[in-house]
Design an enzyme around this catalytic site. Sequence first.
Site, PDB file in Angstrom:
ATOM      1  N   ARG A 212      45.387  37.616  53.679  1.00 50.31           N
ATOM      2  CA  ARG A 212      44.090  38.282  53.901  1.00 50.31           C
ATOM      3  C   ARG A 212      43.146  37.278  54.548  1.00 50.31           C
ATOM      4  O   ARG A 212      43.006  36.168  54.073  1.00 50.31           O
ATOM      5  CB  ARG A 212      43.588  38.848  52.569  1.00 50.31           C
TER       6      ARG A 212
ATOM      7  N   HIS B 247      38.027  38.263  49.226  1.00 55.91           N
ATOM      8  CA  HIS B 247      38.698  39.321  48.448  1.00 55.91           C
ATOM      9  C   HIS B 247      37.956  40.654  48.594  1.00 55.91           C
ATOM     10  O   HIS B 247      38.546  41.685  48.895  1.00 55.91           O
ATOM     11  CB  HIS B 247      38.761  38.873  46.986  1.00 55.91           C
TER      12      HIS B 247
ATOM     13  N   TYR C 292      37.222  28.693  47.852  1.00 53.64           N
ATOM     14  CA  TYR C 292      38.533  28.433  47.245  1.00 53.64           C
ATOM     15  C   TYR C 292      39.673  28.214  48.235  1.00 53.64           C
ATOM     16  O   TYR C 292      40.809  28.053  47.830  1.00 53.64           O
ATOM     17  CB  TYR C 292      38.897  29.518  46.218  1.00 53.64           C
TER      18      TYR C 292
HETATM   19  C1  LIG Z   1      42.969  45.250  34.729  1.00 53.13           C
HETATM   20  C2  LIG Z   1      42.116  44.441  35.654  1.00 53.13           C
HETATM   21  N1  LIG Z   1      41.915  43.130  35.404  1.00 53.13           N
HETATM   22  C3  LIG Z   1      41.148  42.400  36.247  1.00 53.13           C
HETATM   23  C4  LIG Z   1      40.540  42.992  37.324  1.00 53.13           C
HETATM   24  C5  LIG Z   1      39.670  42.173  38.265  1.00 53.13           C
HETATM   25  N2  LIG Z   1      40.358  42.015  39.560  1.00 53.13           N
HETATM   26  C6  LIG Z   1      40.022  42.763  40.616  1.00 53.13           C
HETATM   27  S1  LIG Z   1      40.956  42.414  41.943  1.00 53.13           S
HETATM   28  C7  LIG Z   1      41.814  41.196  41.126  1.00 53.13           C
HETATM   29  C8  LIG Z   1      42.886  40.402  41.816  1.00 53.13           C
HETATM   30  C9  LIG Z   1      44.001  41.244  42.329  1.00 53.13           C
HETATM   31  O1  LIG Z   1      44.850  40.485  43.150  1.00 53.13           O
HETATM   32  P1  LIG Z   1      46.152  41.077  43.786  1.00 53.13           P
HETATM   33  O2  LIG Z   1      46.866  41.928  42.801  1.00 53.13           O
HETATM   34  O3  LIG Z   1      46.915  39.967  44.392  1.00 53.13           O
HETATM   35  O4  LIG Z   1      45.624  42.086  44.918  1.00 53.13           O
HETATM   36  P2  LIG Z   1      44.732  41.792  46.207  1.00 53.13           P
HETATM   37  O5  LIG Z   1      43.300  42.041  45.797  1.00 53.13           O
HETATM   38  O6  LIG Z   1      44.985  40.410  46.655  1.00 53.13           O
HETATM   39  O7  LIG Z   1      45.141  42.818  47.227  1.00 53.13           O
HETATM   40  C10 LIG Z   1      41.355  41.094  39.818  1.00 53.13           C
HETATM   41  C11 LIG Z   1      41.865  40.134  38.831  1.00 53.13           C
HETATM   42  C12 LIG Z   1      40.776  44.369  37.531  1.00 53.13           C
HETATM   43  N3  LIG Z   1      40.269  45.033  38.582  1.00 53.13           N
HETATM   44  N4  LIG Z   1      41.579  45.066  36.694  1.00 53.13           N
END
Ligand SMILES: Cc1ncc(C[n+]2csc(CCOP(=O)(O)OP(=O)(O)O)c2C)c(N)n1
Length: 365
Positions: free
Chosen positions: A257, A261, A270
Site C-alpha cells: 500500500r 493505512h 513508521y
Molecule cells: C477486531 C478489530 N481489531 C482491531 C481493529 C483496528 N484495526 C483496523 S485496521 C487494522 C489493521 C488491519 O491490517 P490488515 O489486516 O493487514 O489489513 P490492511 O488494512 O492492511 O488492508 C486494525 C488492527 C479492528 N478494526 N477490528
Amino acid sequence: MSKVLARKPAGPVFNLVDADGTADPQLLPPLTERQYIEMYRWMKISREFDRRAVMMQRKGQLGTYPSLEGQEAAQIGSAFALRKEDMMFPTYRENGAAMVHGLPIRQILHYWNGRADHFVKPEGVNVFPVAVPIATQVLHAVGYAMADKFKRQNRATLVYFGDGATSKGDFHEGMNFAGVFRVPVVLFCQNNQYAISVPYHRQTASETIAEKADAYGVESIRVDGNDVLAVYQATKNAVYKAYLGEGPTLIEAVTYRYNSHTTADDHTRYRSSTEVEKWRTGRDPILRFRRFLERQGLWNENQENLLAHEIQTLLDEEIKQMKQCGPSNPLHMFEYSYQDLPLKVEEQRNEFIARRKGGGIECRK
Ligand SMILES: Cc1ncc(C[n+]2csc(CCOP(=O)(O)OP(=O)(O)O)c2C)c(N)n1
C-alpha cells in the site's frame, strides 16, 4: 540433544508479467484483447477513484478513507476472475474489487460519507457489506459458502482480508472449517506488508501467509499481487476448483500500500520514503500492465488520453450524484442493527441528540 526442525523454504511467487511488461505468450491466460483493456480500465478507474476519495476526505466530504493505491492488480485481477453470481466479501479497502463486481461507484461514496440509508446493494450485485472489524468476514464468507454447498449452488465465494487479519482467531477458525468441510471458498489475502503500522515481520513468524494453509489441509498459492494477470489466473483456478466441489484455496497476493493505512494515520512515522518509492517506481501494477499492453500493440498514448478523459467524466458524474443526496444523518448509526434498541444504546442515542442540539449537525427524524 535437541533436534532443530528444518523450516520448509518458501515456495516461489507466481508471476506472469515482468516489471518491464514482458511475458511468455505460452503462459498467458486465455483472455480477449477487450478483456485486457477492460482490466486496465478498471485499474485506472480504481486509482483515480481512490485519489479523488482521499481529496474529498481532506475537504470534509467523506469520513475516514482507506486508500487502495498500489493494490489495484490484486483487487482487479481477483474480482475479474469471478462470475456475476459468485459472492464477494470485502473489507473496507476493496473499493476497486467491489466496483468491478458491480457495486455502483456512487454507492461506495455514500458508504464513506456515512449514508447507511443509501447503502442497500442493488438486486443481483453479490457484494456483501463492508467489514470493518478485522477478519470477521472470513467466518461470514465460509458460512455463506457452506450454505451454498448444502443448497448445491454451483458458485464460489471469495473473501478478502489483509496480512494483519491472519493473526485473528476468526481467520484460523474459518480456515479450519473450510478445510474440514471442503467449503467452496477462496480466501484472498492482500499482503500489503503492514497492518496499520505493524510490519509483516512483527505480525507473524511465518515466512509466508500462504504456508499457513498447510496446517489446515488447504491448498495455497503465493502470487505476485502487482501482476494483474497472475492474480487473475491464480484466482480463476481457485474459483474453478470451488465450482467443481474440490474445496477451498488460500491465495496470498504479495503487494504494497502506497499511502497511509487510512486518512487518519501518517505512514511516514513508521516506514521510510525509500521503501515506498522502491515499490512505487519499480513495481507499480498499473505501469507494468500498461507496458505489457503496449508491447502487445494494444495500447498507445492517444488511448491513454481518451481513457483519462472518460474516467474523469465518469467520476465527476458519480460524485455529483452522491452530493445531490444531501448530508448524512448521524442518527443512522443507531439504526439497522437492532429491531428494538437495548437500553444502553438507547441512552447513548438520547445523549447524542442532546449534545448535538445547537451543534450545527442536523438530526432529522
Ligand atoms: C477486531 C478489530 N481489531 C482491531 C481493529 C483496528 N484495526 C483496523 S485496521 C487494522 C489493521 C488491519 O491490517 P490488515 O489486516 O493487514 O489489513 P490492511 O488494512 O492492511 O488492508 C486494525 C488492527 C479492528 N478494526 N477490528
